[in-house]
Design a protein around this motif. Structure first.
Motif, PDB file in Angstrom:
ATOM      1  N   ALA A   1     -34.150  38.428   9.454  1.00 21.30           N
ATOM      2  CA  ALA A   1     -34.205  38.936  10.826  1.00 21.30           C
ATOM      3  C   ALA A   1     -32.806  39.001  11.436  1.00 21.30           C
ATOM      4  N   ALA A   2     -31.995  37.976  11.166  1.00 19.22           N
ATOM      5  CA  ALA A   2     -30.649  37.965  11.724  1.00 19.22           C
ATOM      6  C   ALA A   2     -29.793  39.039  11.060  1.00 19.22           C
ATOM      7  N   GLU A   3     -30.016  39.204   9.769  1.00 22.26           N
ATOM      8  CA  GLU A   3     -29.268  40.216   9.015  1.00 22.26           C
ATOM      9  C   GLU A   3     -29.573  41.610   9.547  1.00 22.26           C
ATOM     10  N   ALA A   4     -30.835  41.844   9.851  1.00 28.68           N
ATOM     11  CA  ALA A   4     -31.232  43.144  10.390  1.00 28.68           C
ATOM     12  C   ALA A   4     -30.520  43.406  11.705  1.00 28.68           C
ATOM     13  N   SER A   5     -30.383  42.343  12.488  1.00 26.79           N
ATOM     14  CA  SER A   5     -29.703  42.474  13.768  1.00 26.79           C
ATOM     15  C   SER A   5     -28.247  42.896  13.556  1.00 26.79           C
ATOM     16  N   PHE A   6     -27.609  42.252  12.618  1.00 24.04           N
ATOM     17  CA  PHE A   6     -26.219  42.582  12.313  1.00 24.04           C
ATOM     18  C   PHE A   6     -26.085  44.007  11.777  1.00 24.04           C
ATOM     19  N   ALA A   7     -26.993  44.365  10.891  1.00 17.78           N
ATOM     20  CA  ALA A   7     -26.939  45.710  10.305  1.00 17.78           C
ATOM     21  C   ALA A   7     -27.076  46.774  11.386  1.00 17.78           C
ATOM     22  N   GLY A   8     -27.982  46.545  12.326  1.00 22.27           N
ATOM     23  CA  GLY A   8     -28.158  47.489  13.419  1.00 22.27           C
ATOM     24  C   GLY A   8     -26.885  47.655  14.220  1.00 22.27           C
ATOM     25  N   LEU A   9     -26.231  46.541  14.466  1.00 19.96           N
ATOM     26  CA  LEU A   9     -24.980  46.592  15.218  1.00 19.96           C
ATOM     27  C   LEU A   9     -23.914  47.365  14.464  1.00 19.96           C
ATOM     28  N   ALA A  10     -23.732  47.018  13.188  1.00 17.45           N
ATOM     29  CA  ALA A  10     -22.698  47.678  12.394  1.00 17.45           C
ATOM     30  C   ALA A  10     -22.978  49.166  12.305  1.00 17.45           C
ATOM     31  N   ASN A  11     -24.230  49.502  12.168  1.00 17.03           N
ATOM     32  CA  ASN A  11     -24.621  50.895  12.095  1.00 17.03           C
ATOM     33  C   ASN A  11     -24.276  51.629  13.391  1.00 17.03           C
ATOM     34  N   ALA A  12     -24.588  51.005  14.507  1.00 12.85           N
ATOM     35  CA  ALA A  12     -24.306  51.623  15.797  1.00 12.85           C
ATOM     36  C   ALA A  12     -22.808  51.852  15.964  1.00 12.85           C
ATOM     37  N   VAL A  13     -22.011  50.869  15.568  1.00 12.29           N
ATOM     38  CA  VAL A  13     -20.565  51.017  15.675  1.00 12.29           C
ATOM     39  C   VAL A  13     -20.088  52.145  14.766  1.00 12.29           C
ATOM     40  N   GLY A  14     -20.681  52.223  13.605  1.00 10.54           N
ATOM     41  CA  GLY A  14     -20.315  53.291  12.680  1.00 10.54           C
ATOM     42  C   GLY A  14     -20.602  54.663  13.272  1.00 10.54           C
ATOM     43  N   MET A  15     -21.756  54.812  13.852  1.00 13.02           N
ATOM     44  CA  MET A  15     -22.097  56.088  14.484  1.00 13.02           C
ATOM     45  C   MET A  15     -21.109  56.409  15.598  1.00 13.02           C
ATOM     46  N   MET A  16     -20.771  55.387  16.334  1.00  9.88           N
ATOM     47  CA  MET A  16     -19.836  55.580  17.436  1.00  9.88           C
ATOM     48  C   MET A  16     -18.494  56.095  16.937  1.00  9.88           C
ATOM     49  N   ARG A  17     -18.079  55.569  15.806  1.00 12.75           N
ATOM     50  CA  ARG A  17     -16.790  55.992  15.257  1.00 12.75           C
ATOM     51  C   ARG A  17     -16.958  57.205  14.341  1.00 12.75           C
ATOM     52  N   GLN A  18     -18.154  57.692  14.257  1.00 12.83           N
ATOM     53  CA  GLN A  18     -18.434  58.850  13.404  1.00 12.83           C
ATOM     54  C   GLN A  18     -17.958  58.615  11.972  1.00 12.83           C
ATOM     55  N   GLU A  19     -18.217  57.396  11.516  1.00 13.92           N
ATOM     56  CA  GLU A  19     -17.867  57.056  10.126  1.00 13.92           C
ATOM     57  C   GLU A  19     -19.118  56.520   9.436  1.00 13.92           C
ATOM     58  N   GLN A  20     -19.058  56.513   8.158  1.00 12.37           N
ATOM     59  CA  GLN A  20     -20.092  55.837   7.404  1.00 12.37           C
ATOM     60  C   GLN A  20     -19.587  54.421   7.110  1.00 12.37           C
ATOM     61  N   ILE A  21     -20.329  53.415   7.596  1.00  9.86           N
ATOM     62  CA  ILE A  21     -19.928  52.049   7.274  1.00  9.86           C
ATOM     63  C   ILE A  21     -20.573  51.685   5.950  1.00  9.86           C
ATOM     64  N   SER A  22     -19.790  51.595   4.924  1.00 11.52           N
ATOM     65  CA  SER A  22     -20.371  51.304   3.611  1.00 11.52           C
ATOM     66  C   SER A  22     -20.749  49.835   3.541  1.00 11.52           C
ATOM     67  N   GLY A  23     -21.668  49.527   2.665  1.00  9.99           N
ATOM     68  CA  GLY A  23     -22.221  48.181   2.617  1.00  9.99           C
ATOM     69  C   GLY A  23     -21.256  47.102   2.194  1.00  9.99           C
ATOM     70  N   ASP A  24     -20.321  47.420   1.343  1.00  7.12           N
ATOM     71  CA  ASP A  24     -19.584  46.324   0.724  1.00  7.12           C
ATOM     72  C   ASP A  24     -18.159  46.137   1.230  1.00  7.12           C
ATOM     73  N   ALA A  25     -17.488  47.180   1.653  1.00  9.30           N
ATOM     74  CA  ALA A  25     -16.086  47.015   2.043  1.00  9.30           C
ATOM     75  C   ALA A  25     -15.831  47.588   3.428  1.00  9.30           C
ATOM     76  N   LEU A  26     -14.886  46.991   4.126  1.00  5.50           N
ATOM     77  CA  LEU A  26     -14.532  47.440   5.470  1.00  5.50           C
ATOM     78  C   LEU A  26     -13.015  47.512   5.588  1.00  5.50           C
ATOM     79  N   THR A  27     -12.536  48.484   6.340  1.00  3.53           N
ATOM     80  CA  THR A  27     -11.117  48.468   6.690  1.00  3.53           C
ATOM     81  C   THR A  27     -10.932  47.491   7.848  1.00  3.53           C
TER      82      THR A  27
END
Lengths: 243, 243
Positions: free
Chosen positions: A159-185
DNA sequence: TATCCGATCTTTACGATGTAAAGATGGGGA
DNA sequence: TCCCCATCTTTACATCGTAAAGATCGGATA
């Protein structure tokens, strides 16, 4: 030597007599019927009932009142019943926090779906975040009170992981990028950390009453929600940092 | 009926015999001497000793281990001694939090004074904020665990207020404005709320281990401090909000 | 259909905690 | 010199978490 725990747990006093007078057969009949308030010997759905009782106790009496025994009392069972389902207090709190995260995620998802304009979409999630915390302060505080939680429990972890994923996804959309699962700049990580830190920090400060000072100094009638909005949309400071 | 609390608090066992064998006069002499580890009947500075003991217990055993009785044990006095100085557990925790806020404020002030360039100055305060929390996680968590604190206590109120004033002042300098004591514009309030929320949120998430996920996905060897820096200085997102 | 196993819930017990109240101790003013 | 009262200890108790053993059935098995 010690006086036995009698008297402190009247709990199912009514049931004791009922149990002696009622033969075995009537139990299933009762559970099938509408009398859900009566407590058959084998509850049937004690686990969920305990979680609901725990949520009631938490929002009514606060974190200090949320004890295993209080939950058992609220649910009308013996004080040791919760142990069987949750192991210990940490177990109960962890499962309750998992319930909280699921409610939380659902609330944010619903709010996002309702947004129409881009600005609305950008603000829907943080607003829903804060709104949930304000509506369920006890739940929110439990979800982020790590020292009493066991994140290795699958339900809580998921449940907590889902919360985090939703957040990361939203930020990704905001930046118009694809946030890949394993690596981040670094910039991606910073954007996620900023979004989460800002909303989470705002919420905890708000719930702790730490923003009263600011709110009372703002123009008459400014709500916390308005302040949040301004915080998220206002132009950034003059100096180089985001401060 | 209950077995009296014997055995669980050996505490000053050594002192009991000493007290019977030693006549009155030797006490002051002992306190004046170097034997501070020995415990004269009237401690003389028990209040401070208890606060120091509490800090040791907190950083050694965590929040769960920080009980009135554990503190008394650590200080070598009877389990009821703390009550006399702090009233109850909330009192002790509140005074300890006040100590924490004073350390905290001192650390930030020192760090600001050491800064030379404008960028350094802008980052000194948040870095010191996070550094203190990392060095004293127990202290930091107590300072922001409101439900067990009593902010009406003068010492705690003053110390926390000073912390807030320092923050507001720093934000004001950053915006090259004078932040007046009584009134704030929405933008000013938003700037303060953003700065505080961001740093406080980052810190609590970091201490709760919630940023591990992000940190592990970043380029090898990226520290929390580096992430903080990036979060504070990186360019803001594409879309209108600060997200 | 009768029987028995095991999951579910209760009872009993114990050590630990916070707190109240009464007793000891002795520094310092009358 | 004597006594007051702040300081610290002792004693007591309700409550809590948890362990362990007993009671109570639902349902699989034969």
């Amino acid at each position: 030597m010690t006086k036995p725990d009698t008297k402190s747990e009247p709990a199912r006093g009514a049931r004791a007599s009922r149990r002696t007078t009622s033969p075995a057969g009537s139990r299933t009949a009762r559970r099938a019927g509408s009398a859900k308030t009566e407590t058959p010997y084998h509850h049937g759905a004690l686990r969920d009932a305990l979680l609901q009782a725990a949520e009631r106790v938490l929002e009514r009496d606060g974190l200090a009142g949320l004890t295993l025994r209080a939950v058992a009392r609220e649910a009308g069972v013996s004080h040791a019943a919760p142990t069987h389902h949750f192991g210990d207090l940490t177990g109960l709190l962890s499962e309750l926090a998992a319930v909280g995260f699921r409610q939380f995620n659902a609330a944010m998802a619903a709010s996002c779906d309702a947004a129409t304009t881009p600005l609305e979409a950008a603000l829907a999630r943080p607003k829903a975040y804060v709104a949930y915390a304000q509506a369920h302060p006890g739940m929110y505080s439990i979800m982020f009170r790590t020292e009493r939680l066991d994140y290795s429990r699958p339900s809580l972890h998921a449940a907590a992981e889902a919360s985090f994923a939703g957040l990361a996804n939203a930020v990704g959309m905001m930046r118009q990028e694809q946030i890949s699962g394993d690596a981040l700049t670094l910039n991606q990580g910073a954007a996620i950390a900023r979004a989460w830190s800002m909303v989470h920090g705002f919420t905890t400060l708000l719930l702790d009453g730490r923003l009263e000072d600011i709110l009372s100094r703002l123009p008459e009638g400014t709500t916390a929600e308005r302040l949040l909005e301004a915080m998220l949309t206002a132009p950034v400071a003059v100096k180089p940092s985001g401060l």
